[in-house]
Design a protein around this motif. Structure first.
Motif, mmCIF file in Angstrom:
data_model
loop_
_atom_site.group_PDB
_atom_site.id
_atom_site.type_symbol
_atom_site.label_atom_id
_atom_site.label_comp_id
_atom_site.label_asym_id
_atom_site.label_seq_id
_atom_site.Cartn_x
_atom_site.Cartn_y
_atom_site.Cartn_z
ATOM 1 N N CYS A 115 0.821 -1.227 0.000
ATOM 2 C CA CYS A 115 0.000 0.000 0.000
ATOM 3 C C CYS A 115 0.851 1.272 0.000
ATOM 4 O O CYS A 115 0.354 2.350 -0.304
ATOM 5 N N ALA A 116 2.100 1.161 0.410
ATOM 6 C CA ALA A 116 3.077 2.261 0.381
ATOM 7 C C ALA A 116 2.821 3.361 1.425
ATOM 8 O O ALA A 116 3.429 4.406 1.361
ATOM 9 N N ARG A 117 1.965 3.086 2.378
ATOM 10 C CA ARG A 117 1.802 4.102 3.440
ATOM 11 C C ARG A 117 3.124 4.325 4.168
ATOM 12 O O ARG A 117 3.400 5.426 4.624
ATOM 13 N N VAL A 166 6.019 4.347 2.924
ATOM 14 C CA VAL A 166 6.879 5.218 2.117
ATOM 15 C C VAL A 166 6.530 6.682 2.377
ATOM 16 O O VAL A 166 7.412 7.530 2.532
ATOM 17 N N PHE A 167 5.232 6.944 2.463
ATOM 18 C CA PHE A 167 4.811 8.337 2.631
ATOM 19 C C PHE A 167 5.028 8.831 4.061
ATOM 20 O O PHE A 167 5.073 10.029 4.288
ATOM 21 N N SER A 168 5.152 7.918 4.986
ATOM 22 C CA SER A 168 5.407 8.364 6.360
ATOM 23 C C SER A 168 6.894 8.404 6.676
ATOM 24 O O SER A 168 7.304 8.988 7.669
ATOM 25 N N ASN A 195 11.302 8.953 2.670
ATOM 26 C CA ASN A 195 10.513 8.297 1.626
ATOM 27 C C ASN A 195 11.236 7.071 1.066
ATOM 28 O O ASN A 195 11.282 6.851 -0.154
ATOM 29 N N ARG A 233 11.867 3.428 -0.111
ATOM 30 C CA ARG A 233 10.933 2.532 -0.795
ATOM 31 C C ARG A 233 10.847 1.192 -0.056
ATOM 32 O O ARG A 233 11.270 0.147 -0.554
ATOM 33 N N ARG A 276 8.232 5.570 12.277
ATOM 34 C CA ARG A 276 6.992 6.173 11.769
ATOM 35 C C ARG A 276 6.251 5.224 10.836
ATOM 36 O O ARG A 276 5.021 5.202 10.790
#
Lengths: 798, 179
Positions: free
Chosen positions: A404-406, A408-410, A414, A416, A445
């Motif tokens: 879902c890559a959440r 990565v955004f947190s 960033n 991967r 995080r």
């Protein structure tokens, strides 16, 4: 009659109800005439700040475009609008910068107060400040700002009284309805930064004098550093924070009980550095970014926390791992019961049995016994588990990932993580986690947002365990001050420019990329025989940067403050020895008086001493304050990209010719100068860019032609190496053909003629016309009117 | 997912906490990027350090420069691969921090002496948080139009690509060149 005044009180017999109480008496011989600004208050050095801010225009990059500090708000300030109180966005950002600096400076000041208070109780006010035979200027920041030459620990109390008073005064200015110019808030930030260096100096010289740390010793012991240095067959006490007092008591207890070879004492963050200054057998596990790594590994048998930069989930994380916690500071009591005055046997039993997850022990002298006994008992009972998780758990964790890559955004970088997860999940290949690990600051995080509850940090670390363990090396224990004799040797070459610069690699580990980049940057300058000074987390990470033979930079380069030397001064508070060194250059080499003479010395440093800070991973408010203090002293800093989140930089504009001028004391004229340095605080994105900026910002107006030639040679070479071309602005720094790198002289003269329209006498290979100013060997620049008047005897009509 | 759909869905900020009350960037499609560059009187392309590790970004910048003649300000060391490919950036040594400070000054004459730029297009920054701060400065303290064509959505630009996966991202860049 001369009264011999001592602390205490006098009762006058003839006036029966009158008592005269004498507080602190500082005996001061007339070692130097007092300068114009002893114990400066908020506005006393504003004139100097205005000189700096005129040139180095504050730059603001807002994190938020609103203010919610009072109940008239929240106010939307976007596009520099004004809020209900009338403050605009720029001024609000400047106000927040002051607040950040205040937090940082207060941390060091409270730390200093705690140390001094403790030392006065233990050793008495008269305990001498003796930093060894080669350090006569014992407290350059205190001399410069406060105007005394402290001789005893007790003298430092008065210095702290002043600092604390000033910090409160500045804090007062942050209330709603005060300043309306961002420049005034910037002046206050600079003031706080200056005070911070005074407080840091107090803290460090107090502990050096009392605890017999290395006293300016270039050959201070090498200490083991890295995640893999711990002997896991012994109980492990892990100490986290910045205040050495509890750690010292642990070391003392072990020695007193003959246990020093039975228990591992290891530290994280600056406590690690200061513990190794006290006892080089102690070990450095790593920086702030190793806190979660260390706790989650399960390796520590007990964790002791003191203050600053300790994760706010330490107790929760330790409890999950069954690791008891001993908090020791009023600043970080972690919600734990105060059991300072209870029977140690009961406390130990409670911690070992798990009845208590942690305790608060406020008296540092009671920590040693409890920590050691708990570590030994816990070790006996728990045995040793696999670090982080088992192989089976690792495989099971990655299977949960949905991509879902959440995470990565947190992630602050960033990273991967999603790609690494999917790669491991589908191919069973965990190598991408090993690529991520050196950049991961283990903040956790990602785990907070993972909908599947994957233990992401543990997955990254378990997959990289061999890599983590192999990152070991040796740091040199913090040596404290720079010796006066060293300054005598290098003062002239630094001011002349023949030692091309002093690079101060300081600050925290929030690097933009892998930790190794710091070592790569520093090594570039060591090879080029710059002086490199370091402290804090940077100093620790340099100990883990090793070559193929496993040697760290500390083993390859001498620890002396000399060309090609790598000098670890110590922990955060030891940064004051770096500012102290540049102050001492003005005092020892140039014979400038220090006492209460801030603006003259800062002006001297700005115009002559090619020192530049490198805070490649600065994250804390302390780092903001330290850098701002360097800036007021005329020392620029290059910071990593995360530091743009401090919101403010000081960046000059080279094309604004009216801003680049000085008074020349020799010619008695106001003359234009090259924009050197053209920024006081600026961010670089990559290590390549940082290297070039560092070389560039070492250039100073007062460089001799030989010094300028050497500095330009490095600047141009580094630009060609990392940017692929000549730097855009090299011509701005050319005053005479003798400034040009010898090997490139003809080529560069041709460029000056063809591209910049300079007139060249090709027969004699001389520049006839073009530079901003002509080179003059006697050039004696200053920006400060009273300095000009002092040395010329002429009044400037203002 | 198709490129069109990627530009239509709601996009996330590269860091959910990097929130401001002023308007967030409008999503911009590749064709509109090309049109805005074409219509701009004094545009500039600002490149970052990611070009040191991504040859495809270098390819794109080289082609865009050739196609539009737009000046390139190379930061973060991105000048080296560009110079090797024949691009001559108008500036190489000034970091994005410097460049942003200059852009916020209406009296700046630009690196070409023709005056401040009216459009700044950003590409190839290794650290989205760094670019975000600079875009925030430009949003609040300048009149320069900003477009981010980086892989992450940049909320403080005037216009930004949405978050795009690797394949879609390069597809979007190619579309700019095709216009």
């Amino acid at each position: 009659m001369v009264m011999d005044l001592r602390d205490g009180f006098i009762v006058l017999d003839e006036m029966r109800n009158v008592t005269i109480r004498i507080g602190k008496v500082i005996e001061e011989d007339e070692w130097e005439p007092m300068g114009p600004t002893p114990k400066p208050h908020i506005l006393d050095l504003r004139y100097w700040d205005q000189k700096l801010l005129e040139r180095y225009e504050p730059f603001y990059a807002p994190m938020q475009d609103f203010c919610n500090l009072c109940t008239m708000g929240p106010c939307e300030l976007s596009h520099n609008k004004e809020g209900a109180c009338g403050i605009d966005l720029k001024t609000q950002k400047a106000r927040l910068v002051v607040l950040a600096c205040l937090i940082g400076a207060s941390s060091h000041t409270a730390h200093a107060r705690h140390l001094v208070h403790y030392l006065v109780e233990k050793f008495g006010r008269d305990h001498p400040i003796d930093l060894g035979n080669n350090v006569n200027i014992e407290a350059p920041n205190v001399r410069l700002v406060f105007g005394i030459r402290p001789k005893t620990i007790g003298d430092l109390e008065t210095v702290l009284d002043y600092v604390e008073q000033e910090l409160v005064r500045v804090l007062h200015t942050l209330h709603t309805g005060q300043e309306e110019s961002y420049l005034d808030y910037e002046s206050k930030a600079l003031h706080v930064g200056m005070l911070d260096h005074v407080a840091m100096e107090v803290a460090d010289i107090a502990q050096v004098a009392a605890f017999n740390y290395p006293k300016g010793d270039p050959d201070a012991p090498l200490v083991e550093t890295g995640f893999g240095v711990l002997d896991l067959n012994k109980p492990v006490i892990l100490i986290i924070g910045h205040n050495v007092l509890p750690a010292r008591n642990i070391v003392d207890y072990l020695e007193e009980h003959g246990l020093e070879n039975e228990v591992e004492v290891a530290g994280l963050c600056c406590t690690a550095i200061d513990t190794t200054r006290y006892d080089p057998k102690a070990k450095i596990v790593g920086t702030l970014s190793f806190e979660l790594r260390a706790i989650r590994s399960g390796i520590p048998d007990v964790v002791v926390t003191d203050e600053q930069c300790i994760r706010a989930d330490t107790l929760r994380e330790c409890s999950k791992m069954g690791i008891p916690v001993i908090a020791t500071s009023e600043a970080a009591s972690r919600g734990l019961p105060d059991r300072t005055h209870e029977n140690p046997d009961v406390i130990v039993e409670d911690l070992v049995s798990g009845r208590a997850k942690g305790v608060l022990i406020r008296d540092p002298d009671k920590v040693g016994e409890i920590a050691v006994r708990v570590a030994i008992e816990v070790r006996k009972r728990k045995g040793r588990k696999e670090p982080f998780m088992s192989e089976e758990e690792l495989k099971a964790e990655v299977q949960k990932c949905t991509g879902c890559a959440r995470c990565v955004f947190s992630c602050p970088h960033n990273l991967r993580i999603d790609v690494a997860m999917q790669h491991a999940k589908k191919k069973g290949d965990f190598s991408k986690f090993r690529e991520i690990e050196p950049t991961c600051i283990a903040c956790g995080r990602c785990e907070q947002v993972c909908p599947k509850g994957i233990r992401i940090v543990d997955v990254i670390m378990k997959s990289s365990l061999d890599q983590l363990k192999s990152k070991t090396g040796k740091s040199r224990a913090g040596r404290g001050p720079i010796q006066d004799v060293e300054i005598r040797k290098v003062g002239q070459p630094i001011v002349m420019g023949t030692i091309p610069g002093v690079i101060a690699a300081i600050g925290c580990p929030n690097y933009p990329r892998a930790r190794e980049e710091l070592g790569q940057i520093v090594e570039e300058f060591l090879k080029r025989r710059y002086i490199v000074v370091t402290s804090g987390c940077h100093a620790m990470d340099l100990g883990m940067y090793t070559d193929e033979e496993g040697k760290s930079l500390y083993e390859k380069y001498p620890g002396s403050f000399d060309a090609g030397g790598l000098v670890n001064v110590g922990s955060c508070v030891a940064n004051s020895h770096i500012s102290g060194a540049v102050i001492k250059i003005a005092a020892i080499f140039a014979q400038r008086p220090l006492r209460g003479n801030y603006a003259e010395i800062a002006d001297y440093i700005l115009n002559r001493i090619g020192a530049v800070g490198l805070a490649w991973g600065a994250y804390s408010q302390k780092a903001a304050s330290i850098a701002t203090g360097f800036n007021r002293l005329g020392v620029p800093a290059v910071v990593g990209p995360h530091s743009t989140k401090y919101r403010r930089a000081y960046i000059g504009k080279y094309w604004k010719k009216e801003k680049w001028w000085v008074y020349d004391i020799k010619s008695k004229k106001k003359i234009p100068v090259e924009p050197a340095p053209d920024a006081l605080l600026v961010c670089a994105e990559t290590k390549e860019e940082a290297i070039v900026q560092l070389a560039r910002l070492c250039i100073r107006p007062a460089d001799t032609y030989l010094g300028r030639q050497i500095k330009l040679t490095h600047y141009i070479e580094l630009s060609q190496k990392y940017l692929g071309c000549l730097p855009d602005d090299w011509h701005l720094y050319v005053r005479t053909e003798a400034d040009l790198p010898v090997k490139m002289r003809d080529q560069l003269l041709k460029i000056l003629e063809d591209e910049h329209g300079w007139k060249i006498d090709w027969k004699n290979k001389k520049i006839l016309e073009g530079p901003i100013r002509q080179y003059d060997a006697g050039f004696n620049p200053t920006l400060v009117e009273h300095v000009y008047e002092k040395y010329t005897g002429e009044k400037i009509i203002r | 997912m198709s490129l069109d759909k990627a530009f239509e869905r709601v996009t996330r900020i590269f860091n959910p906490a990097d929130v401001q009350v002023s308007k967030c960037a409008s999503i911009i499609k590749p064709k509109v990027v090309a049109t805005m560059i074409k219509k701009s009187k004094h545009p500039v392309l600002i490149t970052g350090g990611k070009l040191l590790e991504d040859e495809r970004l270098v390819d794109f910048v080289v082609k865009l420069h050739e196609k539009t003649g737009m000046d390139v300000i190379a930061t973060g060391g991105s000048s080296r691969p560009l110079i090797e490919r024949g691009v001559e950036p108008v500036a190489t040594v000034f970091t994005l921090h410097y460049v942003t400070q200059y852009l916020t000054d209406p009296n700046w004459k630009g690196f070409d002496g023709k005056g401040n730029y009216d459009l700044a297009v950003f590409i190839g920054f290794t650290a989205p948080y760094y670019l975000s701060r600079m875009l925030s400065a430009l949003k609040h303290f300048s009149r320069v139009n900003t477009i981010s064509i980086c892989e992450y959505y940049q909320p403080h630009a005037k216009f930004s690509f949405p978050n795009l996966n690797e394949d879609l991202y390069y597809e979007a860049l190619n579309m700019i060149l095709e216009v």
